[in-house]
Scaffold this active site. Structure first.
Site, mmCIF file in Angstrom:
data_model
loop_
_atom_site.group_PDB
_atom_site.id
_atom_site.type_symbol
_atom_site.label_atom_id
_atom_site.label_comp_id
_atom_site.label_asym_id
_atom_site.label_seq_id
_atom_site.Cartn_x
_atom_site.Cartn_y
_atom_site.Cartn_z
ATOM 1 N N HIS A 95 0.853 -1.201 0.000
ATOM 2 C CA HIS A 95 0.000 0.000 0.000
ATOM 3 C C HIS A 95 0.879 1.237 0.000
ATOM 4 O O HIS A 95 2.089 1.147 0.143
ATOM 5 C CB HIS A 95 -0.975 -0.017 1.173
ATOM 6 C CG HIS A 95 -0.346 0.091 2.534
ATOM 7 N ND1 HIS A 95 0.507 -0.863 3.037
ATOM 8 C CD2 HIS A 95 -0.446 1.044 3.498
ATOM 9 C CE1 HIS A 95 0.888 -0.515 4.261
ATOM 10 N NE2 HIS A 95 0.329 0.644 4.564
ATOM 11 N N HIS A 97 1.460 3.874 1.900
ATOM 12 C CA HIS A 97 2.091 4.574 3.027
ATOM 13 C C HIS A 97 3.617 4.570 2.883
ATOM 14 O O HIS A 97 4.225 3.567 2.516
ATOM 15 C CB HIS A 97 1.683 3.939 4.354
ATOM 16 C CG HIS A 97 0.281 4.308 4.760
ATOM 17 N ND1 HIS A 97 -0.430 3.592 5.698
ATOM 18 C CD2 HIS A 97 -0.536 5.308 4.350
ATOM 19 C CE1 HIS A 97 -1.630 4.154 5.857
ATOM 20 N NE2 HIS A 97 -1.711 5.184 5.043
ATOM 21 N N ASP A 99 6.141 4.426 4.820
ATOM 22 C CA ASP A 99 7.024 3.473 5.513
ATOM 23 C C ASP A 99 7.083 2.129 4.790
ATOM 24 O O ASP A 99 7.920 1.288 5.114
ATOM 25 C CB ASP A 99 6.620 3.309 6.989
ATOM 26 C CG ASP A 99 5.187 2.853 7.181
ATOM 27 O OD1 ASP A 99 4.307 3.284 6.421
ATOM 28 O OD2 ASP A 99 4.941 2.054 8.116
ATOM 29 N N HIS A 100 6.221 1.927 3.790
ATOM 30 C CA HIS A 100 6.269 0.719 2.952
ATOM 31 C C HIS A 100 6.747 1.028 1.533
ATOM 32 O O HIS A 100 7.420 0.213 0.915
ATOM 33 C CB HIS A 100 4.881 0.056 2.875
ATOM 34 C CG HIS A 100 4.396 -0.400 4.211
ATOM 35 N ND1 HIS A 100 4.370 -1.719 4.579
ATOM 36 C CD2 HIS A 100 3.966 0.304 5.284
ATOM 37 C CE1 HIS A 100 3.936 -1.809 5.833
ATOM 38 N NE2 HIS A 100 3.685 -0.593 6.277
HETATM 39 ZN ZN LIG Z 1 0.093 1.641 6.458
#
Ligand SMILES: [Zn+2]
Length: 292
Positions: A95, A97, A99-100
């Protein structure tokens, strides 16, 4: 309203590594190694887990959730690739976000590998937009694409040939996840939990925290029960009279550290949106809500 007890988290009796003690790299099964990114926080737990997936001997591997674009993390991933004698042939992202997904496009460029995600923004102009039900033949193995909206609208999980499922932020190794607001959706989130449960996963490899191998189905059932419990708590709090979202969070999340209340506020707003759609709550005086 009847009193309902909080559901018990089955992981409390499991031998999971304590917070901060997750190994930096680990070989989880022949298909999968995990590399922990150096971005720990209240929301990211030990940090983001980047997964390196590929058939041993294929000479190839796929990265799932590269995480933050940090040189030390790239170096750690490259040493795992070298240990597996594999080159990166694709970057998959659960997804959008940061941090990914932050490293997806830069590392895709670095490895000359396409990025694939449910969001065209994440996949980039040379990437591939994934859809539910696709089967990706990559790195000597087949990876199933499983739509798991709820945490975010674009969230995907990836099912491996071994039966393990890489679940991103849909399920966390510790605690529970957040249904973001306004992007997330509680009804979709619950359906996505049932969808992964129906796959009968042999393991859940989470975006944050330890891998869940002992009884993945029990964790998914706990997540469903936990959401139902939070909804019950909200309705019980509103039975005492109209309340603002901040007042509801202070009541329902009283035992949760305050640093997590902004996330709790998002899950609360998302749950109230569900209850509003169902005609069970309505706007009260000022910015309060009340039972409909
Ligand atoms: Zn997330």
């Amino acid at each position: 309203m009847p009193c309902v007890d909080a559901p018990a988290d089955p992981r409390t009796s499991w031998a999971l590594p304590a917070p901060g003690e997750l190994p930096g790299t680990a070989d989880l099964e022949p298909l999968v190694s995990r590399v922990l990114a150096p971005n720990p926080s209240g929301m990211t737990l030990d940090g983001t887990n980047t997964y390196v997936v590929g058939q041993p001997g294929s000479g190839q591997a796929v990265l799932v959730d590269p995480g933050p674009d940090v040189a030390a993390h790239l170096a750690a991933v490259e040493s795992v690739l070298a240990a597996r004698d594999a080159r990166c042939v694709a970057v998959l992202v659960t997804h959008h976000h940061g941090d990914h997904a932050e490293a997806a496009l830069p590392w895709g460029g670095h490895f000359d590998a396409p990025v694939a995600a449910a969001s065209g923004t994440v996949a980039g102009p040379r990437g591939r937009v994934l859809e539910h039900g696709e089967r990706l033949d990559l790195a000597g193995t087949t990876i199933g694409v499983v739509a798991t909206p709820g945490h975010t609208a674009d969230h995907l999980a990836f099912r491996l040939e071994s039966g393990a499922v890489l679940v991103g932020d849909h399920v966390l190794g510790r605690g529970t996840s957040v249904v973001t607001h306004p992007e997330g959706d509680v009804v979709a989130y619950l359906e996505s939990l049932r969808r992964v449960h129906d796959l009968g996963p042999s393991a859940l490899y989470c975006g944050h925290g330890p891998e869940l191998t002992e009884d993945p189905g029990a964790v998914l059932e706990y997540y469903l029960a936990h959401r139902a419990f939070r909804e019950h708590q909200l309705l019980a709090a509103l039975a005492a009279g109209p309340a603002t979202v901040d007042e509801l969070v202070a009541t329902v999340y009283v035992e949760v550290p305050r640093a997590l209340w902004p996330a709790a506020t998002q899950s609360t707003r998302a749950t109230l949106a569900k209850l509003r759609t169902e005609g069970r709550v309505e706007q009260g005086p000022g910015d309060s809500v009340r039972p409909a």
